[in-house]
Scaffold this motif. Structure first.
Motif, PDB file in Angstrom:
ATOM      1  N   ALA A  24     -33.955  -7.501  15.748  1.00 25.89           N
ATOM      2  CA  ALA A  24     -33.342  -7.233  17.048  1.00 25.89           C
ATOM      3  C   ALA A  24     -32.698  -5.854  17.069  1.00 25.89           C
ATOM      4  O   ALA A  24     -32.807  -5.126  18.055  1.00 25.89           O
ATOM      5  CB  ALA A  24     -32.307  -8.306  17.377  1.00 25.89           C
ATOM      6  N   GLU A  25     -32.036  -5.472  15.995  1.00 27.36           N
ATOM      7  CA  GLU A  25     -31.423  -4.146  15.919  1.00 27.36           C
ATOM      8  C   GLU A  25     -32.477  -3.048  15.939  1.00 27.36           C
ATOM      9  O   GLU A  25     -32.289  -2.010  16.575  1.00 27.36           O
ATOM     10  CB  GLU A  25     -30.565  -4.023  14.665  1.00 27.36           C
ATOM     11  CG  GLU A  25     -29.264  -4.780  14.737  1.00 27.36           C
ATOM     12  CD  GLU A  25     -28.437  -4.618  13.477  1.00 27.36           C
ATOM     13  OE1 GLU A  25     -28.673  -3.670  12.707  1.00 27.36           O
ATOM     14  OE2 GLU A  25     -27.542  -5.448  13.276  1.00 27.36           O
ATOM     15  N   ALA A  26     -33.580  -3.263  15.232  1.00 32.48           N
ATOM     16  CA  ALA A  26     -34.658  -2.272  15.219  1.00 32.48           C
ATOM     17  C   ALA A  26     -35.247  -2.099  16.611  1.00 32.48           C
ATOM     18  O   ALA A  26     -35.509  -0.983  17.045  1.00 32.48           O
ATOM     19  CB  ALA A  26     -35.740  -2.670  14.227  1.00 32.48           C
ATOM     20  N   GLU A  27     -35.450  -3.213  17.321  1.00 32.24           N
ATOM     21  CA  GLU A  27     -35.975  -3.130  18.688  1.00 32.24           C
ATOM     22  C   GLU A  27     -35.006  -2.414  19.607  1.00 32.24           C
ATOM     23  O   GLU A  27     -35.402  -1.601  20.434  1.00 32.24           O
ATOM     24  CB  GLU A  27     -36.264  -4.528  19.229  1.00 32.24           C
ATOM     25  CG  GLU A  27     -37.553  -5.113  18.725  1.00 32.24           C
ATOM     26  CD  GLU A  27     -37.831  -6.478  19.326  1.00 32.24           C
ATOM     27  OE1 GLU A  27     -37.213  -6.835  20.356  1.00 32.24           O
ATOM     28  OE2 GLU A  27     -38.674  -7.187  18.765  1.00 32.24           O
ATOM     29  N   ALA A  28     -33.711  -2.714  19.478  1.00 31.72           N
ATOM     30  CA  ALA A  28     -32.701  -2.087  20.332  1.00 31.72           C
ATOM     31  C   ALA A  28     -32.610  -0.590  20.073  1.00 31.72           C
ATOM     32  O   ALA A  28     -32.376   0.197  20.987  1.00 31.72           O
ATOM     33  CB  ALA A  28     -31.340  -2.749  20.116  1.00 31.72           C
ATOM     34  N   SER A  29     -32.798  -0.159  18.845  1.00 32.13           N
ATOM     35  CA  SER A  29     -32.705   1.269  18.518  1.00 32.13           C
ATOM     36  C   SER A  29     -33.962   2.022  18.928  1.00 32.13           C
ATOM     37  O   SER A  29     -33.954   3.237  19.001  1.00 32.13           O
ATOM     38  CB  SER A  29     -32.468   1.455  17.021  1.00 32.13           C
ATOM     39  OG  SER A  29     -33.641   1.130  16.293  1.00 32.13           O
ATOM     40  N   GLY A  30     -35.055   1.300  19.166  1.00 29.30           N
ATOM     41  CA  GLY A  30     -36.313   1.941  19.501  1.00 29.30           C
ATOM     42  C   GLY A  30     -37.077   2.401  18.283  1.00 29.30           C
ATOM     43  O   GLY A  30     -38.105   3.062  18.388  1.00 29.30           O
TER      44      GLY A  30
END
Length: 182
Positions: free
Chosen positions: A42-48
């Motif tokens: 989820a963090e990786a997706e949020a950071s792009g």
């Protein structure tokens, strides 16, 4: 039919590329060890943050008009980690790339590795693209009197004429190109 030495060369390339990429991205993986897998994703997706790779075989590895595989097939592959920054289409990237090589010289080695970093984007509201990168080309198994390793900085400008056609110009600078004796 591929000779045994060529198969061993490809196996060494794959091993060296895998070790290079694992080492390069080890810091990123270590940060996620303490978190749940879902939370890390989820963090990786949020950071792009985007990780992508490629693997292929080419009939002849030609670099700037000169064969780097002695007119034989070459195994190539790489991994790139990309992070969008700011508004628009600007991003930072880092990765590692590798290829089997054969310069048909004694001690030239069988593997070329190229860790790299860079940034790309568009000039303002135009369709003119820019890309600036730096790479260090490493020949880990080369032997002999020549130092094949070298650094390179590249700048590129491009323009998309349509979805199918684009035009670009690039300049690459190296203070110590491969094979120098100095």
């Amino acid at each position: 039919m591929i000779a045994r030495s060529a198969c061993r060369r490809y196996a060494r390339l794959a091993q060296a590329l895998a070790m290079s990429c694992v080492s390069f991205f080890l810091g990123t993986a270590a940060m996620a060890e303490d978190e749940d897998e879902d939370e890390a994703l989820a963090e990786a997706e949020a950071s792009g943050l985007t990780l992508y790779g490629e693997v292929g075989v080419v009939s002849d590895y030609i670099d700037r008009g000169i064969t780097s595989s002695n007119h034989d097939p070459a195994l190539q592959g790489g991994l790139t980690l990309e992070l969008p920054v700011g508004e628009g289409d600007t991003a930072l990237y880092a990765g590692a790339w590798g290829s089997s090589i054969d310069y048909d010289e004694e001690g030239d080695g069988d593997i070329e590795l190229g860790p790299f970093v860079g940034a790309y984007g568009l000039f303002g509201e135009t369709d003119v693209e820019w890309d600036v990168s730096g790479a260090y080309f490493i020949y880990p198994d080369s032997r002999g009197s020549l130092d094949y390793d070298y650094a390179e900085v590249t700048g590129q400008l491009g323009y998309s004429l349509s979805d199918a056609f684009s035009s670009s110009v690039a300049y690459a600078f190296s203070p110590d190109y491969s094979g120098s004796t100095g």
